[in-house]
Structures are given as C-alpha cells and as structure tokens.
Design an enzyme around this catalytic site. Sequence first.
Site, PDB file in Angstrom:
ATOM      1  N   THR A 227      11.101   0.833   7.058  1.00 47.42           N
ATOM      2  CA  THR A 227      10.384   1.938   7.706  1.00 47.42           C
ATOM      3  C   THR A 227      10.238   3.132   6.795  1.00 47.42           C
ATOM      4  OG1 THR A 227      11.027   1.261   9.905  1.00 47.42           O
ATOM      5  CG2 THR A 227      10.527   3.593   9.611  1.00 47.42           C
TER       6      THR A 227
ATOM      7  N   TYR B 134       4.644   0.696  14.216  1.00 54.21           N
ATOM      8  CA  TYR B 134       4.035   1.000  12.902  1.00 54.21           C
ATOM      9  C   TYR B 134       4.253  -0.224  12.004  1.00 54.21           C
ATOM     10  CZ  TYR B 134       8.989   1.813  12.289  1.00 54.21           C
ATOM     11  OH  TYR B 134      10.352   1.662  12.321  1.00 54.21           O
TER      12      TYR B 134
ATOM     13  N   THR C 124      16.127  -0.468   8.107  1.00 53.82           N
ATOM     14  CA  THR C 124      17.401  -0.177   8.770  1.00 53.82           C
ATOM     15  C   THR C 124      17.963  -1.381   9.513  1.00 53.82           C
ATOM     16  OG1 THR C 124      16.259   0.617  10.751  1.00 53.82           O
ATOM     17  CG2 THR C 124      16.853   2.256   9.074  1.00 53.82           C
ATOM     18  N   ASP C 125      17.131  -2.385   9.815  1.00 57.98           N
ATOM     19  CA  ASP C 125      17.628  -3.509  10.619  1.00 57.98           C
ATOM     20  C   ASP C 125      18.822  -4.207   9.975  1.00 57.98           C
ATOM     21  OD1 ASP C 125      14.635  -4.871  12.259  1.00 57.98           O
ATOM     22  OD2 ASP C 125      15.573  -2.893  12.258  1.00 57.98           O
TER      23      ASP C 125
ATOM     24  N   LYS D 120      24.123   0.083  12.773  1.00 54.61           N
ATOM     25  CA  LYS D 120      22.964   0.638  13.492  1.00 54.61           C
ATOM     26  C   LYS D 120      23.275   0.544  14.983  1.00 54.61           C
ATOM     27  CE  LYS D 120      17.895   0.223  13.795  1.00 54.61           C
ATOM     28  NZ  LYS D 120      16.684  -0.439  13.245  1.00 54.61           N
TER      29      LYS D 120
ATOM     30  N   GLU E 246      43.496 -14.670  21.436  1.00 52.08           N
ATOM     31  CA  GLU E 246      42.718 -15.445  22.419  1.00 52.08           C
ATOM     32  C   GLU E 246      42.607 -16.926  22.061  1.00 52.08           C
ATOM     33  OE1 GLU E 246      42.122 -12.764  25.388  1.00 52.08           O
ATOM     34  OE2 GLU E 246      41.492 -14.863  25.287  1.00 52.08           O
TER      35      GLU E 246
END
Length: 355
Positions: free
Chosen positions: A38, A52, A118-119, A191, A312
Amino acid sequence: MYRSTAKHFIMTLFAFLIAFSVHAEKLPNITILATGGTIAGSGATSTTTVGYTAATVGVQQLINAVPELSKISNVTGEQVFQIASESMTNEHWLTLGKRVNTLLAQPNVDGIVITHGTDTLEETAYFLNLVVKSRKPVVLVGAMRPGTALSADGPINLYNAVLIAGSPEAVGKGVLVALGDQIHGARDVTKTNTSTPDSFKTPELGMLGYVQGPKAHFYHVSTRKHTVETEFDISNLSALPQVDIVYGYANMNPVALNAFIAAGAKGIVHAGTGDGSVAAKVKPDLAAARKNGTVIVRASRVGNGIVARNGEANDDELDFVVSDTLSAQKARILLMLGLTKTSNTKELQRMFYMY
Ligand code: DGL
C-alpha cells in the site's frame, strides 16, 4: 572587474561544494529496498482508503515524494519486487535476505529500509530478524493508506524509517518495524486491524520506542537472540522446507492437516484454540503425522501468551514442539529455518525458547 567577479563566484561555488560534500559525508548512507504494498499503492480518489491498487508506485517516486529524506540521509533506492505482500513467498524472502546481507556487508551502507505491504510485513520482518548477519539497522515500513489518499501515512512512515535506520541507537536492536511514529521489534509486532492507521501493535510484550523530534527514542530491547546471534544462514539456500499451518476451531476435522501432509509438508504448525489445544478428532492424525516424521509445533490462534509445554497435550509423549509466545505465522518461519539445521525436536524446542 569581471575577472574578480568570476573569481569570487568560483571561490564561493567551490566553498559551497566542499561544505555540501562535508555535510553529505556526515549523513548516513541508507538504501531503500522497495517490495510493493500500500505504501506504493494508488487509489481512484483522495478518499479511497480501501479498494485501491497496491504496488503501483516505484521506489524513486516514493523517495521523490519525501524530499526531506535528503536532509537526514544519503538515500538510494532499489526496486527488489513490486507485489502486494499477501503474495510474498519463501523465494521472495530468500532473495530479499541475501540482498540485505550483501548490501550490509558493504562499508558504505549504514542501514536499510524495506518498504513492504502490511499484510505480511510482520512475517518478513521476523524472517529477516533470524537471517540478517549484521548489527546495522534494518527497518521495515508500510502504510495503511495509499499515497493518493487524504492524510496518507506512507511519506511520514518512510521518513521515520530512514531516520531510525540512520540512528546509532538502532544499531544491534534487531530488525525493526516503523509505522505511526512507533518502533516495534520484529519478533512480537503484529497487524491488529484490517484498515486503520494504528494497526501495528506489540500487544502485552510492548513496542521498543517512538520516533519524535525527529529522533529515534528507545525504551526497550528484545530479550531474544536475533541477526548476528542466530545460527541460521541462508547464503547457500535455494529453498526453504515446506511448513504449513492448520487453524483450530470448534468442529475441527483433520482434512486440511492430512492434505498438507500428503502434499509433502515437512512441518506443521497447529494454531490451536486456547493454550494450543488439539481437538479430539484431530489428535490421532497429528500424532500419526509426527510418527511418520513430520515435525509438529503446537501454537495458538489466541495471539498472546505462552503455549505451555505439556499443558493441553503431552508433548513429551507425542514428541511435539511448542511455540512459546510466537504467533502461528511466525512459528512457521522459525520452524522452516530450524528444519534447515535439524529435525531433532529437542534442538527445535531449544530454538523456540531462544529466538
Ligand atoms: N495488499 C496488501 C499488502 O500489500 C495491502 C495492505 C498494505 O500494504 O497496507 O500487504
């Protein structure tokens, strides 16, 4: 008279050039490696903040858009890729990591800034945190709005990233992430929002500092090994072992797990519910995968906290590894690199408590 004017002009120009070159010599030499995202995106209107196109603007245009960079650095740009970062691959990471190491080995390079979508920015940052063989600053930067948008965050984020990369305080801190005037460490940043400018956070474990002033202010350092302290070397690697992630949820079944195994996964990160829990319907297949040689890392989908060994699941008995506090996507990276060194689960568990 003209002769003395010309002489005066030449002497003034000469003095200016000396002053400029002395000033330039004092500024840090920063290389910007552009990969897309971006921060290099563009939208149809000034109010287009979603919908965009990412990865449309070249590195020189990014640099030209922030003329203030020349006041804080001697900056040069390289377009390494031009992609939206959801499409980042292991091959991209190997190319980028090798380029970073080549550049940082050059005495005339003081630091590196990587512009990135940013992903998957947090993943690339963590990969580089484990494979960069220099104490010089490496700073990843992105933007949540394209450069065409009102209050675009890319230019100031890029300025801050270059400032950090040229800061003596950033030396030896590991790979850093700079967005929104904040400085985060590669290991723990994530993120947290799909679209808002304050998306990048280091929940609970805390970010490292701020940019203000304009200066990099550090308040914390990572306690985990990184960069020159790690045992990983990608210089002779042409591929990374296949490691995939299965996501835990109510009513889970082993179909995805078995499909990854059938496709040749060398490791599986199980992003379980809660403290890395494994559903009763899945545990037999996970145990069988381990018995057949696939390394299993128990992580959690929760996002914060320690996945406790033998909590667990009986990891000692099942010969599983636990991810400590690493997210599933970062556990995958450490497991891939770990598998380039060993498939011994005791050694791999050591790595998860070390990096
Ligand atoms: N496609 C996303 C990426 O390249 C855009 C998100 C962004 O870069 O902020 O990661």
